[in-house]
Design a protein around this motif. Structure first.
Motif, PDB file in Angstrom:
ATOM      1  N   GLN A 260      -3.389   7.016 -10.819  1.00  0.00           N
ATOM      2  CA  GLN A 260      -4.043   6.657  -9.571  1.00  0.00           C
ATOM      3  C   GLN A 260      -3.929   5.145  -9.366  1.00  0.00           C
ATOM      4  N   GLU A 261      -2.905   4.736  -8.635  1.00  0.00           N
ATOM      5  CA  GLU A 261      -2.660   3.306  -8.447  1.00  0.00           C
ATOM      6  C   GLU A 261      -3.741   2.648  -7.596  1.00  0.00           C
ATOM      7  N   PHE A 262      -4.375   3.424  -6.727  1.00  0.00           N
ATOM      8  CA  PHE A 262      -5.418   2.835  -5.889  1.00  0.00           C
ATOM      9  C   PHE A 262      -6.690   2.552  -6.693  1.00  0.00           C
ATOM     10  N   ILE A 263      -6.998   3.384  -7.685  1.00  0.00           N
ATOM     11  CA  ILE A 263      -8.110   3.063  -8.580  1.00  0.00           C
ATOM     12  C   ILE A 263      -7.772   1.800  -9.357  1.00  0.00           C
ATOM     13  N   LEU A 264      -6.520   1.702  -9.811  1.00  0.00           N
ATOM     14  CA  LEU A 264      -6.080   0.518 -10.537  1.00  0.00           C
ATOM     15  C   LEU A 264      -6.232  -0.727  -9.665  1.00  0.00           C
TER      16      LEU A 264
ATOM     17  N   VAL B 134     -16.346   0.626 -15.728  1.00  0.00           N
ATOM     18  CA  VAL B 134     -15.321   1.283 -14.912  1.00  0.00           C
ATOM     19  C   VAL B 134     -14.890   2.637 -15.468  1.00  0.00           C
ATOM     20  N   PHE B 135     -14.554   3.527 -14.554  1.00  0.00           N
ATOM     21  CA  PHE B 135     -14.107   4.871 -14.893  1.00  0.00           C
ATOM     22  C   PHE B 135     -12.680   4.852 -15.430  1.00  0.00           C
ATOM     23  N   GLY B 136     -11.837   4.021 -14.810  1.00  0.00           N
ATOM     24  CA  GLY B 136     -10.443   3.955 -15.233  1.00  0.00           C
ATOM     25  C   GLY B 136      -9.625   5.070 -14.599  1.00  0.00           C
ATOM     26  N   PRO B 137      -8.309   4.944 -14.638  1.00  0.00           N
ATOM     27  CA  PRO B 137      -7.442   5.911 -13.951  1.00  0.00           C
ATOM     28  C   PRO B 137      -6.977   7.076 -14.811  1.00  0.00           C
ATOM     29  N   PHE B 138      -7.459   7.211 -16.051  1.00  0.00           N
ATOM     30  CA  PHE B 138      -6.862   8.192 -16.961  1.00  0.00           C
ATOM     31  C   PHE B 138      -7.810   9.283 -17.434  1.00  0.00           C
ATOM     32  N   PHE B 139      -8.931   9.471 -16.754  1.00  0.00           N
ATOM     33  CA  PHE B 139      -9.786  10.615 -17.066  1.00  0.00           C
ATOM     34  C   PHE B 139      -9.104  11.896 -16.602  1.00  0.00           C
ATOM     35  N   VAL B 140      -9.236  12.944 -17.396  1.00  0.00           N
ATOM     36  CA  VAL B 140      -8.657  14.240 -17.061  1.00  0.00           C
ATOM     37  C   VAL B 140      -9.736  15.308 -17.234  1.00  0.00           C
ATOM     38  N   GLN B 141      -9.862  16.186 -16.245  1.00  0.00           N
ATOM     39  CA  GLN B 141     -10.819  17.287 -16.341  1.00  0.00           C
ATOM     40  C   GLN B 141     -10.396  18.276 -17.424  1.00  0.00           C
TER      41      GLN B 141
ATOM     42  N   HIS C  16       1.580  -1.658 -15.555  1.00  0.00           N
ATOM     43  CA  HIS C  16       1.998  -2.803 -14.745  1.00  0.00           C
ATOM     44  C   HIS C  16       3.451  -2.707 -14.309  1.00  0.00           C
ATOM     45  N   ASP C  17       3.957  -1.476 -14.253  1.00  0.00           N
ATOM     46  CA  ASP C  17       5.317  -1.254 -13.777  1.00  0.00           C
ATOM     47  C   ASP C  17       5.349  -0.900 -12.296  1.00  0.00           C
ATOM     48  N   GLY C  18       4.196  -0.972 -11.644  1.00  0.00           N
ATOM     49  CA  GLY C  18       4.107  -0.624 -10.232  1.00  0.00           C
ATOM     50  C   GLY C  18       3.637  -1.807  -9.403  1.00  0.00           C
ATOM     51  N   PRO C  19       3.212  -1.546  -8.170  1.00  0.00           N
ATOM     52  CA  PRO C  19       2.808  -2.634  -7.272  1.00  0.00           C
ATOM     53  C   PRO C  19       1.635  -3.459  -7.779  1.00  0.00           C
ATOM     54  N   VAL C  20       0.664  -2.840  -8.447  1.00  0.00           N
ATOM     55  CA  VAL C  20      -0.468  -3.615  -8.964  1.00  0.00           C
ATOM     56  C   VAL C  20       0.001  -4.586 -10.045  1.00  0.00           C
ATOM     57  N   GLY C  21       0.885  -4.124 -10.914  1.00  0.00           N
ATOM     58  CA  GLY C  21       1.428  -4.999 -11.942  1.00  0.00           C
ATOM     59  C   GLY C  21       2.196  -6.167 -11.355  1.00  0.00           C
TER      60      GLY C  21
ATOM     61  N   LEU D  27       0.823  -1.206   0.000  1.00  0.00           N
ATOM     62  CA  LEU D  27       0.000   0.000   0.000  1.00  0.00           C
ATOM     63  C   LEU D  27       0.861   1.262   0.000  1.00  0.00           C
ATOM     64  N   THR D  28       1.988   1.222   0.698  1.00  0.00           N
ATOM     65  CA  THR D  28       2.903   2.356   0.701  1.00  0.00           C
ATOM     66  C   THR D  28       3.451   2.612  -0.702  1.00  0.00           C
ATOM     67  N   ALA D  29       3.824   1.528  -1.393  1.00  0.00           N
ATOM     68  CA  ALA D  29       4.328   1.660  -2.765  1.00  0.00           C
ATOM     69  C   ALA D  29       3.248   2.220  -3.694  1.00  0.00           C
ATOM     70  N   ALA D  30       2.000   1.792  -3.493  1.00  0.00           N
ATOM     71  CA  ALA D  30       0.897   2.312  -4.303  1.00  0.00           C
ATOM     72  C   ALA D  30       0.726   3.808  -4.083  1.00  0.00           C
ATOM     73  N   GLY D  31       0.913   4.244  -2.842  1.00  0.00           N
ATOM     74  CA  GLY D  31       0.824   5.670  -2.549  1.00  0.00           C
ATOM     75  C   GLY D  31       1.950   6.456  -3.192  1.00  0.00           C
ATOM     76  N   HIS D  32       3.153   5.898  -3.159  1.00  0.00           N
ATOM     77  CA  HIS D  32       4.309   6.608  -3.713  1.00  0.00           C
ATOM     78  C   HIS D  32       4.209   6.795  -5.220  1.00  0.00           C
ATOM     79  N   ILE D  33       3.633   5.830  -5.925  1.00  0.00           N
ATOM     80  CA  ILE D  33       3.575   5.912  -7.384  1.00  0.00           C
ATOM     81  C   ILE D  33       2.373   6.718  -7.872  1.00  0.00           C
ATOM     82  N   THR D  34       1.437   6.992  -6.979  1.00  0.00           N
ATOM     83  CA  THR D  34       0.253   7.765  -7.330  1.00  0.00           C
ATOM     84  C   THR D  34       0.585   9.250  -7.406  1.00  0.00           C
ATOM     85  N   ASP D  35       0.131   9.890  -8.478  1.00  0.00           N
ATOM     86  CA  ASP D  35       0.295  11.340  -8.602  1.00  0.00           C
ATOM     87  C   ASP D  35      -0.922  11.897  -9.326  1.00  0.00           C
ATOM     88  N   ASP D  36      -0.830  13.133  -9.816  1.00  0.00           N
ATOM     89  CA  ASP D  36      -2.005  13.748 -10.445  1.00  0.00           C
ATOM     90  C   ASP D  36      -2.332  13.153 -11.803  1.00  0.00           C
TER      91      ASP D  36
END
Length: 302
Positions: free
Chosen positions: A80-84, A111-118, A205-210, A68-77
């Motif tokens: 969103q690794e937690f959505i993944l 699913v909404f997915g992690p790549f929507f942008v306003q 898939h280069d992060g913790p979910v992958g 979970l810590t790794a998922a937080g570190h890789i998440t940015d604007d």
């Protein structure tokens, strides 16, 4: 918890563990918000019951914290690794199912997915969302109506997709906006735009979910799709996407469980030189598809 499924745990040990569950649950009794109280107490019970059922080791607990810590570190604007994570567990789809109950012939959500942008750019009807992204041009058209077949003029249609290499614009470092835009249905509820023919691609898939998917022998591949978010006054917001008929990953299994049969559409290939609907000149092949969108009313109007 079904204690009979937990072997070799003495009654005294079971009593100690159950007492802790009850103590933690009771700690939320004074929560002012009844819904928050319900959520926290139910979450506590399920978390503790999970740990007791599998007899969670301290090493496994620590591995989970590190994950979970790794998922937080890789998440940015932009990611969103937690959505993944929610997506690959099917929790996103389950939440969508709960909150978008079937209503007559309304289009199904996914699913909404992690790549929507306003604030994606606006295009006119017949405009092009590609923005220079690579891929085969694809004409997308349809209508937006209510469940009684009445057109919904002025419905806002957000669309976004990956390029033919399987990447969204935000995954590149050049800050370009490509493969996304919004437009509005006309007075008859019609809409149309140029996009790219969707292609299959892996979720990041280069992060913790992958790493988790690799560890359990699951593919990160998503079936080819084009995202939509459609909003209209007095109607339930629809978040969905359409899939390409014949895509092998529909049968093999979409990594985020987003495929629904009603959302699989024919993307008809067009030979070079075939006239386009708007007179656009294309030298190569292109495709076209139709997606008629039906919005459910807001829950208070159902």
């Amino acid at each position: 918890m079904n204690t009979s499924s937990v072997p070799l745990i003495s009654p005294d040990q079971q009593a100690i563990e159950q007492e802790l569950v009850e103590t933690v649950v009771a700690s939320f009794e004074k929560t002012p918000d009844p819904r928050l109280k319900q959520l926290m107490q139910a979450l506590t019970k399920h978390l503790h019951n999970f740990a007791r059922e599998v007899r969670l080791t301290e090493e496994e607990w620590n591995t989970g914290i590190e994950f979970l810590t790794a998922a937080g570190h890789i998440t940015d604007d932009k990611r969103q690794e937690f959505i993944l994570l929610s997506d690959v567990f099917g929790l996103s789809m389950q939440t969508i199912a709960i909150n978008n109950q079937a209503h007559k012939n309304a289009t199904e959500a996914t699913v909404f997915g992690p790549f929507f942008v306003q604030n994606a750019p606006e295009i006119p009807i017949g405009g092009d969302i590609a923005g220079g992204a690579n891929g085969q041009p694809c004409w997308v058209e349809g209508t937006v109506t209510d469940t009684e077949g009445r057109p919904l003029p002025g419905a806002r249609i957000e669309v976004w997709e990956a390029d033919e290499d399987g990447f969204y614009d935000v995954q590149y470092s050049n800050e370009r906006v490509a493969g996304r835009a919004h437009l509005f249905s006309d007075e008859n509820g019609n809409y149309a735009f140029w996009a790219l023919t969707p292609t299959p691609y892996p979720i990041p898939h280069d992060g913790p979910v992958g790493k988790m998917l690799e560890a359990v022998g699951r593919s990160p591949m998503r079936a080819s799709h084009l995202h939509f978010m459609v909003t209209a006054a007095e109607h339930r917001t629809l978040v969905t996407h359409i899939f390409v008929e014949g895509d092998p990953y529909i049968k093999a299994g979409d990594s985020v469980f987003g495929v629904k049969s009603s959302l699989i559409k024919r993307f008809v290939q067009q030979l070079p030189g075939t006239p386009t609907p708007d007179g656009r000149e294309l030298t190569g092949t292109w495709a076209r598809t139709r997606f008629d969108i039906v919005l459910a009313p807001t829950p208070d109007l159902m």
